[in-house]
Motif scaffolding. Structure first.
Motif, PDB file in Angstrom:
ATOM      1  N   ALA A 113      47.823  47.182  28.745  1.00 11.43           N
ATOM      2  CA  ALA A 113      47.507  46.762  30.107  1.00 11.43           C
ATOM      3  C   ALA A 113      47.358  45.257  30.216  1.00 11.43           C
ATOM      4  O   ALA A 113      47.623  44.675  31.259  1.00 11.43           O
ATOM      5  N   SER A 114      46.953  44.588  29.123  1.00 11.93           N
ATOM      6  CA  SER A 114      46.603  43.179  29.220  1.00 11.93           C
ATOM      7  C   SER A 114      47.566  42.230  28.539  1.00 11.93           C
ATOM      8  O   SER A 114      47.491  41.030  28.759  1.00 11.93           O
ATOM      9  N   LYS A 115      48.502  42.733  27.746  1.00 13.18           N
ATOM     10  CA  LYS A 115      49.294  41.812  26.931  1.00 13.18           C
ATOM     11  C   LYS A 115      50.152  40.878  27.767  1.00 13.18           C
ATOM     12  O   LYS A 115      50.415  39.744  27.352  1.00 13.18           O
ATOM     13  N   ASP A 116      50.604  41.304  28.949  1.00 14.48           N
ATOM     14  CA  ASP A 116      51.409  40.407  29.765  1.00 14.48           C
ATOM     15  C   ASP A 116      50.571  39.661  30.794  1.00 14.48           C
ATOM     16  O   ASP A 116      51.098  38.984  31.659  1.00 14.48           O
ATOM     17  N   LEU A 117      49.241  39.747  30.685  1.00 13.42           N
ATOM     18  CA  LEU A 117      48.355  39.007  31.581  1.00 13.42           C
ATOM     19  C   LEU A 117      47.787  37.772  30.910  1.00 13.42           C
ATOM     20  O   LEU A 117      47.394  36.822  31.572  1.00 13.42           O
ATOM     21  N   LYS A 118      47.728  37.760  29.561  1.00 14.52           N
ATOM     22  CA  LYS A 118      47.115  36.648  28.853  1.00 14.52           C
ATOM     23  C   LYS A 118      48.053  35.458  28.863  1.00 14.52           C
ATOM     24  O   LYS A 118      49.202  35.558  28.441  1.00 14.52           O
TER      25      LYS A 118
ATOM     26  N   LEU B  98      40.656  49.766  33.922  1.00 15.23           N
ATOM     27  CA  LEU B  98      40.310  49.161  32.649  1.00 15.23           C
ATOM     28  C   LEU B  98      40.186  47.660  32.850  1.00 15.23           C
ATOM     29  O   LEU B  98      41.036  47.043  33.489  1.00 15.23           O
ATOM     30  N   VAL B  99      39.132  47.075  32.297  1.00 14.74           N
ATOM     31  CA  VAL B  99      38.909  45.636  32.394  1.00 14.74           C
ATOM     32  C   VAL B  99      38.789  45.083  30.982  1.00 14.74           C
ATOM     33  O   VAL B  99      37.977  45.569  30.192  1.00 14.74           O
ATOM     34  N   VAL B 100      39.596  44.070  30.668  1.00 13.70           N
ATOM     35  CA  VAL B 100      39.608  43.478  29.343  1.00 13.70           C
ATOM     36  C   VAL B 100      39.152  42.024  29.439  1.00 13.70           C
ATOM     37  O   VAL B 100      39.726  41.241  30.193  1.00 13.70           O
ATOM     38  N   ARG B 101      38.109  41.685  28.684  1.00 16.83           N
ATOM     39  CA  ARG B 101      37.711  40.284  28.567  1.00 16.83           C
ATOM     40  C   ARG B 101      38.600  39.657  27.491  1.00 16.83           C
ATOM     41  O   ARG B 101      38.502  39.994  26.316  1.00 16.83           O
TER      42      ARG B 101
ATOM     43  N   ALA C 254      36.829  42.630  24.496  1.00 15.28           N
ATOM     44  CA  ALA C 254      35.949  43.716  24.929  1.00 15.28           C
ATOM     45  C   ALA C 254      36.591  44.442  26.094  1.00 15.28           C
ATOM     46  O   ALA C 254      37.166  43.815  26.987  1.00 15.28           O
ATOM     47  N   VAL C 255      36.500  45.769  26.078  1.00 15.42           N
ATOM     48  CA  VAL C 255      37.151  46.595  27.091  1.00 15.42           C
ATOM     49  C   VAL C 255      36.116  47.434  27.822  1.00 15.42           C
ATOM     50  O   VAL C 255      35.271  48.070  27.207  1.00 15.42           O
ATOM     51  N   LEU C 256      36.192  47.422  29.141  1.00 14.57           N
ATOM     52  CA  LEU C 256      35.302  48.226  29.970  1.00 14.57           C
ATOM     53  C   LEU C 256      36.115  49.194  30.812  1.00 14.57           C
ATOM     54  O   LEU C 256      37.158  48.829  31.354  1.00 14.57           O
ATOM     55  N   ALA C 257      35.651  50.421  30.924  1.00 18.28           N
ATOM     56  CA  ALA C 257      36.151  51.338  31.942  1.00 18.28           C
ATOM     57  C   ALA C 257      35.179  51.261  33.114  1.00 18.28           C
ATOM     58  O   ALA C 257      33.969  51.365  32.932  1.00 18.28           O
TER      59      ALA C 257
ATOM     60  N   ILE D 259      42.554  42.929  34.563  1.00 21.12           N
ATOM     61  CA  ILE D 259      42.082  44.093  35.319  1.00 21.12           C
ATOM     62  C   ILE D 259      43.276  44.981  35.631  1.00 21.12           C
ATOM     63  O   ILE D 259      44.194  44.567  36.348  1.00 21.12           O
ATOM     64  N   GLN D 260      43.290  46.183  35.067  1.00 17.51           N
ATOM     65  CA  GLN D 260      44.387  47.126  35.260  1.00 17.51           C
ATOM     66  C   GLN D 260      43.844  48.373  35.968  1.00 17.51           C
ATOM     67  O   GLN D 260      43.077  49.139  35.392  1.00 17.51           O
ATOM     68  N   ASN D 261      44.245  48.561  37.206  1.00 16.70           N
ATOM     69  CA  ASN D 261      43.867  49.768  37.918  1.00 16.70           C
ATOM     70  C   ASN D 261      44.671  50.948  37.382  1.00 16.70           C
ATOM     71  O   ASN D 261      45.881  50.836  37.149  1.00 16.70           O
ATOM     72  N   LEU D 262      43.998  52.069  37.182  1.00 14.98           N
ATOM     73  CA  LEU D 262      44.653  53.308  36.807  1.00 14.98           C
ATOM     74  C   LEU D 262      44.809  54.227  38.012  1.00 14.98           C
ATOM     75  O   LEU D 262      45.713  55.062  38.051  1.00 14.98           O
ATOM     76  N   ARG D 263      43.920  54.088  38.963  1.00  8.06           N
ATOM     77  CA  ARG D 263      44.012  54.816  40.231  1.00  8.06           C
ATOM     78  C   ARG D 263      43.243  54.030  41.271  1.00  8.06           C
ATOM     79  O   ARG D 263      42.135  53.573  41.019  1.00  8.06           O
TER      80      ARG D 263
END
Length: 243
Positions: free
Chosen positions: A48-53, A88-91, A96-99, A238-242
């Protein structure tokens, strides 16, 4: 706290893939060990985050690398067990990953919470404040940014961010921002499957420079994003799943 938020994964920086400290929604699969499940969660977060960094040149990373566990498997199980919106939220600095899921709404602002007490408040998907992350964004004035980003048009405007200093007093950070529409890309993960315009927001103040990116669909919804919080925290993916 509702069931969608009962998850928190912390990935150690000193190992190749790290060690997860908690499982993501036990209902996602009783036939999967906690270790295996934790690894799958990390792969979802990485995907979810690799193309955001940002890379060194300030542009997003391109997708690639070694094949990983299919993130859609664990995401599908999470969505089946989880009613309502979930993200999913990745710092990006600590991995660190938060749901998270929505826990409150007030006058156009929506607050998302995690099981461990972190909170992110958004206005139409644009980050307005944070709690429990460290150098939190206490409040902001972002109305012009929100309007421009969700309408997917080029624009220039100011943002104001408010932080607490070392003695607990409010300090304002004012930045000048430009917003540019770059290209269109499909966003497909979980229940999200739509074409989105990638909006690049570049902001500069007296002592700070940062970039944000937003994937905005034709309805003005931000499907995923990379948003800056503070100098200490940096960007959140920040990747929305729904929605």
């Amino acid at each position: 706290m509702t069931e969608p938020a009962k998850a928190f994964v912390s990935v150690a920086r000193t190992t190749l893939l790290g060690t997860a400290t908690a499982a993501f929604l036990a209902a996602c699969g009783a036939d999967t060990s906690q270790g295996e499940l934790s690894m799958k969660i990390f792969e979802v977060a990485k995907d979810a985050s690799k193309d955001l960094k940002p890379k060194g040149d300030g542009s997003p990373d391109k997708k690639g690398g070694q094949g990983a566990a299919n993130p859609n498997v664990i995401v599908a199980k999470a969505l089946k067990a989880t009613p309502g919106p979930v993200a999913l939220v990745v710092r990006l600095d600590t991995k660190a990953v938060l749901a998270m899921n929505p826990v409150g709404r007030n006058a156009g602002y929506v607050t998302w919470g995690s099981a461990t007490g972190q909170g992110l408040t958004f206005r139409n998907g644009v980050l307005a404040n944070t709690r429990g992350l460290g150098e939190d964004l206490m409040s902001s004035r972002i109305d012009r940014a929100v309007s421009a980003i969700t309408s997917r048009g080029n624009a220039s405007y100011r943002r104001e961010h408010v932080y607490l200093d070392g003695v607990g007093e409010s300090q304002s950070l004012i930045v000048n921002c430009t917003l540019r529409r770059t290209k269109t890309e499909k966003v497909a993960l979980g229940a999200i499957n739509a074409d989105a315009a990638i909006m690049k927001e570049s902001c500069r103040g007296d002592e700070v420079v940062f970039d944000n990116r937003y994937w905005v669909d034709g309805r003005g919804r931000i499907l995923k994003s990379s948003q800056w919080v503070s100098q200490e925290i940096g960007n959140l993916a920040i990747q929305n799943l729904r929605l």
